[in-house]
Design an enzyme around this catalytic site. Structure first.
Site, PDB file in Angstrom:
ATOM      1  N   ASP A 142       1.036  -0.532  -5.174  1.00  0.00           N
ATOM      2  CA  ASP A 142       0.578   0.382  -6.158  1.00  0.00           C
ATOM      3  C   ASP A 142       1.851   1.037  -6.819  1.00  0.00           C
ATOM      4  O   ASP A 142       1.952   1.265  -8.222  1.00  0.00           O
ATOM      5  CB  ASP A 142      -0.350   1.459  -5.660  1.00  0.00           C
ATOM      6  CG  ASP A 142      -1.741   0.953  -5.667  1.00  0.00           C
ATOM      7  OD1 ASP A 142      -2.068   0.100  -5.957  1.00  0.00           O
ATOM      8  OD2 ASP A 142      -2.640   1.686  -4.674  1.00  0.00           O
ATOM      9  N   HIS A 196      -2.383  -3.171 -10.212  1.00  0.00           N
ATOM     10  CA  HIS A 196      -2.212  -4.344  -9.575  1.00  0.00           C
ATOM     11  C   HIS A 196      -1.726  -5.472 -10.489  1.00  0.00           C
ATOM     12  O   HIS A 196      -0.793  -6.447  -9.921  1.00  0.00           O
ATOM     13  CB  HIS A 196      -3.436  -4.707  -8.947  1.00  0.00           C
ATOM     14  CG  HIS A 196      -4.229  -3.895  -7.985  1.00  0.00           C
ATOM     15  ND1 HIS A 196      -5.371  -3.587  -7.806  1.00  0.00           N
ATOM     16  CD2 HIS A 196      -3.570  -2.406  -7.377  1.00  0.00           C
ATOM     17  CE1 HIS A 196      -5.657  -2.483  -6.706  1.00  0.00           C
ATOM     18  NE2 HIS A 196      -4.531  -1.939  -6.648  1.00  0.00           N
ATOM     19  N   HIS A 246      -0.413  -1.937   0.714  1.00  0.00           N
ATOM     20  CA  HIS A 246      -1.093  -1.707  -0.538  1.00  0.00           C
ATOM     21  C   HIS A 246      -0.557  -0.489  -1.363  1.00  0.00           C
ATOM     22  O   HIS A 246      -0.367  -0.824  -2.494  1.00  0.00           O
ATOM     23  CB  HIS A 246      -2.484  -1.500  -0.475  1.00  0.00           C
ATOM     24  CG  HIS A 246      -3.348  -1.649  -1.768  1.00  0.00           C
ATOM     25  ND1 HIS A 246      -3.626  -2.841  -2.415  1.00  0.00           N
ATOM     26  CD2 HIS A 246      -3.775  -0.431  -2.618  1.00  0.00           C
ATOM     27  CE1 HIS A 246      -4.093  -2.384  -3.539  1.00  0.00           C
ATOM     28  NE2 HIS A 246      -4.036  -0.847  -3.730  1.00  0.00           N
ATOM     29  N   HIS A 291      -0.881   7.587  -7.203  1.00  0.00           N
ATOM     30  CA  HIS A 291      -0.480   7.345  -8.538  1.00  0.00           C
ATOM     31  C   HIS A 291       0.034   8.543  -9.396  1.00  0.00           C
ATOM     32  O   HIS A 291       0.946   8.335 -10.264  1.00  0.00           O
ATOM     33  CB  HIS A 291      -1.873   6.738  -9.412  1.00  0.00           C
ATOM     34  CG  HIS A 291      -2.311   5.393  -8.775  1.00  0.00           C
ATOM     35  ND1 HIS A 291      -1.427   4.196  -8.972  1.00  0.00           N
ATOM     36  CD2 HIS A 291      -3.259   5.200  -8.149  1.00  0.00           C
ATOM     37  CE1 HIS A 291      -2.107   3.141  -8.316  1.00  0.00           C
ATOM     38  NE2 HIS A 291      -3.198   3.536  -7.879  1.00  0.00           N
TER      39      HIS A 291
HETATM   40 ZN    ZN Z   1      -4.073  -0.474  -5.451  1.00  0.00          ZN
END
Ligand code: ZN
Length: 279
Positions: free
Chosen positions: A241, A80, A237, A264
């Site tokens: 990321d 973040h 969001h 991720h």
């Molecule tokens: Zn996040």
């Protein structure tokens, strides 16, 4: 010669709070750094304040967040803060962390962006490293993620997510990434999680600091928080990321990235591939 100058910040900025996974107090202090430094984390709670460069080579874990490590020392949930670093095109920065994790704040990118913007971003006397793709590139991540990149004059991200929850379902959005659109369209979007997963995560030592103050919590058929900041807050969001992970390339990216189900793990695999195009 890229035509872009490297950037850093001219003043310090500190944010404190709690780590969303470790549940322990943590703080970060951003400080400017000389041209060519890159972005570097320092664990100032450990003797000698060991450094962990914010590069894809240092990624040691991508489960529920991105963890960097060097010499056995790690820093968790870096994405973040790094998304805000990327959005402001900051190339050189020392991020001192007192604790094992970057504080989660409200679960969004907004506090990191405001802190860095308030710290006076400035240009430096050196050219920035920029990745310009010469041809399209497609990449399938290890678990159903896919990414397609096309050359572009700037950075833009289109993302689609698909969750079997009636408040999420299939969401798509395209965002041209500059400081202004990031601030308005991405930065306020909070991280989210499913209440049904909470017990298992906590048993694994994760989400120990998660609360309704820093996470949108999805229960069956609804959310436990007061409301959403955007109807499609979830996909916004995920774009943030992705940007945080993209910052681990250590170069500005000029491309339109189309991401299906980004995670991720997939993002970091993509950045590893992009790093081979930098050489
Ligand atoms: Zn996040």
């Amino acid at each position: 010669m890229s035509g872009f100058r490297q950037r850093t910040i001219s003043r310090e900025a500190t944010l404190d709070g709690v780590g969303v996974h470790c549940g322990e107090p943590a703080s970060v202090t951003f400080r400017g750094a000389n041209p060519g430094t890159g972005v570097v984390f320092r664990r100032i709670d450990i003797e000698g304040a060991p450094e962990i460069p914010a590069t894809v080579a240092q990624v040691v874990d991508t489960d529920r967040g991105t963890t960097l490590g060097a010499g056995g020392v790690t820093v968790r949930t870096v994405e973040h803060a790094l998304a805000a670093v990327l959005a402001l095109e900051i190339d050189n920065l020392v991020i001192s962390v007192a604790g094992a994790e970057v504080p989660i704040r409200d679960g969004s990118f907004a506090d990191f962006l405001a802190a860095l913007e308030g710290a006076g971003p400035v240009e430096q006397e050196a050219d920035a490293l920029v990745l310009c793709l010469s041809e399209p590139l497609a990449f399938d991540g290890p678990s159903h993620q896919s990414y397609a990149l096309t050359p572009a004059a700037g950075l833009a991200v289109s993302a689609t997510i698909d969750f079997e929850h009636e408040l999420i379902g299939r969401q798509s959005i395209s965002v041209a990434i500059d400081a202004q659109t990031f601030r308005k369209s991405v930065a306020p979007a909070r991280t989210f999680g499913f209440q049904a997963d909470a017990e298992v995560l906590r048993a694994r030592g994760l989400a120990l600091g998660a609360s309704l103050d820093n996470t949108v919590v999805l229960s069956e058929g609804g959310i436990m928080n007061d409301g959403l900041r955007f109807e499609d807050e979830f996909v916004r969001h995920k774009i943030g990321d992705l940007l945080g992970d993209l910052a681990l390339l250590g170069a500005r990216v000029q491309a339109h990235i189309v991401a299906e189900r980004p995670s991720h793990t997939g993002n970091v695999a993509l950045v590893r591939l992009l790093a081979t195009h930098l050489r």
